[in-house]
Design an enzyme around this catalytic site. Structure first.
Site, short mmCIF file in Angstrom:
data_model
loop_
_atom_site.label_atom_id
_atom_site.label_comp_id
_atom_site.label_asym_id
_atom_site.label_seq_id
_atom_site.Cartn_x
_atom_site.Cartn_y
_atom_site.Cartn_z
N PRO A 181 0.83 -1.22 0.00
CA PRO A 181 0.00 0.00 0.00
C PRO A 181 0.86 1.26 0.00
CG PRO A 181 -0.74 -1.55 1.68
CD PRO A 181 0.55 -2.09 1.13
N GLU A 182 0.52 2.21 -0.85
CA GLU A 182 1.26 3.46 -0.95
C GLU A 182 0.40 4.58 -0.38
OE1 GLU A 182 2.87 3.92 -4.96
OE2 GLU A 182 2.88 1.75 -5.25
#
Ligand SMILES: [Zn+2]
Length: 275
Positions: free
Chosen positions: A2-3
């Site tokens: 996840p960014e």
């Protein structure tokens, strides 16, 4: 992993559901996800506290607690925060007031939960570069001009700018029409500005669509984020570019795969470099 857009989406999802709730019980199913302190201390210290605020720094999620301490969550590769919880495969469950169960799932066990007095003192936080939305164009120009690194790995470098990972680095460079192997300091002023704008635009748009569900990322509801359908190059090796129809190319850069369009992102739009 996840960014920024995914962690931001989870933050907003959680704010809607668990802000102000009391942690009644912490059920630990796999103590590996708890870092730095013994699991029993983690459990005992959290039970009975309220969640005062929830915010994000880079890819780190921070929950401020009524004791003044902070619960930090780094999802790493496969971490998920899901409501309703209570699943048998979760690594840890928070039983909250209002009948809410929040599960921390993490198939590969790289995720990190910490209970800390000061989240700003975490080593990796101290090394973290600026938030993309806090950065001015002037500062960004200055940062780029000092770096000889290729632009794609530089965007992934969390000490340079925080929150951008492999998906968004590729998408941002496509929209900015910059070849991923361009040296940062060689970008023209025009390209610096375009890159600055595209970082903000791509991340903003991804947040608007709840992030990209490739691999394990899901929203707190367990549903997918919707941004993957807007990806222009990421994961599209050999498929025609949406703009020019030339096959999207994949190269390795710093041990990571980089996707780009060789025609839309021509090599080295450089300016003369002073030595
Ligand atoms: Zn193209």
């Amino acid at each position: 992993m996840p960014e920024l857009p995914e962690v931001e989406t989870i933050k907003t999802d959680l704010q809607r559901i668990i802000l102000g709730k009391k942690i009644l019980r912490v059920n630990i199913h796999n103590p590996k996800v708890i870092r730095q302190i013994p699991p029993a201390v983690f459990k005992k210290s959290l039970e009975g506290l309220r969640i005062k605020s929830i915010f994000r720094r880079g890819k780190l999620l921070v929950l401020e607690l009524s004791s003044g301490k902070f619960l930090t969550v780094h999802l790493k590769m496969t971490g998920q925060l899901v409501i309703p919880g209570g699943s048998k495969t979760s690594r840890l469950s928070f039983v909250l007031s209002g009948g809410i169960i929040l599960d921390f799932n993490d198939q590969r066990l790289f995720g990190e939960l910490r209970l800390v007095s000061d989240w700003k003192k975490l080593k990796f936080i101290q090394r973290l570069g600026p938030e993309p939305f806090d950065l001015t164009l002037a500062d960004f120009r200055d940062m780029l001009s000092k770096r000889k690194t290729e632009i794609k790995p530089l965007l992934l470098d969390q000490s340079f700018i925080s929150g951008i990972g492999n998906i968004y680095a590729a998408e941002i460079l496509f929209h900015a029409k910059i070849h991923p192997q361009t040296r940062a300091y060689s970008l023209t002023e025009d390209k610096q500005r375009v890159l600055y704008r595209q970082i903000r635009a791509v991340l903003k748009n991804a947040i608007k669509h709840g992030g990209s569900s490739v691999d394990d990322y899901v929203r707190v509801s367990g549903k997918n984020g919707d941004y993957a359908r807007f990806h222009r190059v990421y994961g599209r090796e050999g498929k025609p570019c949406f703009v020019c129809s030339i096959p999207v190319k994949r190269i390795a850069q710093g041990g990571r795969g980089t996707y780009f369009c060789p025609k839309c992102q021509p090599i080295y739009p450089t300016r003369a470099v002073k030595n």
